[in-house]
Design an enzyme around this catalytic site. Structure first.
Site, PDB file in Angstrom:
ATOM      1  N   LYS A   1       0.798  -1.226   0.000  1.00  0.00           N
ATOM      2  CA  LYS A   1       0.000   0.000   0.000  1.00  0.00           C
ATOM      3  C   LYS A   1       0.835   1.282   0.000  1.00  0.00           C
ATOM      4  O   LYS A   1       0.384   2.330  -0.479  1.00  0.00           O
ATOM      5  CB  LYS A   1      -0.945   0.001   1.197  1.00  0.00           C
TER       6      LYS A   1
ATOM      7  N   SER B   1       0.827 -10.252  -0.656  1.00  0.00           N
ATOM      8  CA  SER B   1       0.647  -8.799  -0.721  1.00  0.00           C
ATOM      9  C   SER B   1       0.756  -8.089   0.614  1.00  0.00           C
ATOM     10  O   SER B   1       0.937  -6.866   0.640  1.00  0.00           O
ATOM     11  CB  SER B   1      -0.708  -8.475  -1.363  1.00  0.00           C
TER      12      SER B   1
END
Length: 409
Positions: free
Chosen positions: A61, A311
């Protein structure tokens, strides 16, 4: 950055992703690519793990947040930024803002895990706890933006965010040039869209597979309808991909470039998290483990070499404990059962002797003697056992029945 426009939505190009990559030099890490012998054996081809769980803030992110905030005008930076998130996006915005000298306010749900709240504050953001679900938190953040003029930083629905996340795809191609299949988790779609632009622009032969939790799969019905549609009450342990509606910007890119969207069960997710921890020595959150869950669910459906993108690794320790227990049960390594026995001295010791003989590790025992369902000479025992797999579970159950015990469940 400037973007071409398709179907009234700004589209992201390879040049945009390359521009984001230059912007992120010295900011984000080029995360490791690790081989997985166990997954390679299951798939029948080389499988590599792209470890964005080792990225700064623990997930990808930061990439998109930094690119987005970098692109703000001076007057927008002066007004500050605001975001809403249960964890990963919050930390990405907080660190990116600190690096760029921009004031950040982050709204998080009241029940957000304390480690994520503390980490977001440590990166310098003003954290405000509002709402009990993300939609309520998002509404509070948007109200704050309207009231103060702060710029709202969306977690996935903006071209700069998509371009920043797409830099992961460029790294994957550099680290695994022989790549044939890339598997990535999908929530709102920002990560999958950015990676798809980067990879398909350079290697159109690579198959891109997006993974959603079965209880929060908004993309299949949206793709069928040809537009983003909402699903009611998405439910999954994978909060990082628990999104009820695809973003408008990423949807068009996913529609154009991603070859397949598959779904995985909660059992698949917990088994994948357990595998990452035990076999790869990687702490991964459920959303981050979703590509591994897809490989476990249907290992022969992927041509290798395969890259599975881990992720994120921001998992609450208490949730990790519950998920690991669930994963052990899904893998046949945690067995719960109830049985009845004659209530006499030494009966429980005899039962434990049977379990010891078949090498079952007793984790917990609950012994009930007073229940109207039981006969005068009966007792009921609930057992929680650690076992070695499905075959061992069957062996334990057979040994108990052979010893004369009535196994209830």
């Amino acid at each position: 950055m400037s973007y071409r426009t398709t179907r009234s939505f700004p589209a992201v190009t390879l040049d945009d992703v390359r521009g984001a990559q230059k912007m992120l030099v010295g900011v984000s890490r080029v995360t490791a690519m690790e081989g997985s012998r166990h997954l390679s054996q299951l798939v029948g081809a080389p499988v590599h793990l792209k470890c964005e769980n080792l990225q700064r803030t623990g997930s990808f992110k930061l990439r998109g947040a930094y690119v987005r905030i970098s692109g703000l005008l001076p007057e927008e930076r002066a007004a500050g930024v605001v975001a809403a998130s249960a964890g990963n996006h919050a930390q990405g915005v907080a660190l990116a803002s600190a690096l760029l000298g921009v004031r950040a306010t982050v709204f998080m749900p009241v029940g957000a895990p304390l480690p994520k709240v503390a980490a977001t504050r440590d990166y310098g953001a003003d954290v405000r706890l509002r709402g009990h679900v993300v939609d309520e938190t998002l509404a509070a953040a948007q109200d704050y933006a309207r009231e103060t003029g702060a710029v709202f930083i969306h977690p996935f629905d903006h071209p700069d965010i998509v371009a920043g996340q797409g830099t992961v795809g460029l790294e994957i191609l550099e680290q695994c040039p022989e790549l044939r299949t890339l598997v990535v988790g999908v929530g709102g779609g920002g990560l999958a869209a950015g990676i798809a632009v980067a990879v398909k622009s350079l290697r159109p032969d690579v198959r891109l597979v997006g993974v959603q939790a079965a209880g929060a799969a908004a993309y299949p019905p949206s793709l069928a309808a040809g537009r983003p549609t909402s699903i009611d009450n998405p439910v999954t342990m994978a909060d990082g991909i628990k999104v009820g509606r695809p973003g408008d910007v990423p949807f068009r890119l996913v529609e154009e470039y991603v070859d397949d969207i598959v779904t995985v069960s909660e059992d698949d997710l917990s088994s994948a998290l357990l595998l990452c921890l035990e076999r790869a020595k990687m702490v991964v959150e459920p959303a981050g483990a979703s590509p591994v869950a897809a490989l476990l669910s249907d290992p022969r459906a992927f041509d290798g070499p395969v890259v599975a993108l881990l992720s994120g690794g921001n998992v609450d320790p208490l949730l990790m404990q519950r998920i690991l227990r669930h994963g052990m049960a899904a893998a046949g390594r945690y067995l719960s059962l109830r049985l009845r026995l004659t209530d006499r001295p030494g009966a429980l010791a005899t039962l434990l002797g049977v379990l010891s003989a078949v090498d079952a590790n007793v984790l917990d025992v609950s012994h009930v003697r007073t229940d109207p369902r039981l006969g005068l000479t009966e007792a009921e025992v609930e057992l929680h056992l650690e076992t070695k797999g499905p075959e061992h579970c069957a062996e334990v159950a057979t040994a108990l029945r052979d010893a004369g015990y009535t196994v209830i469940g």
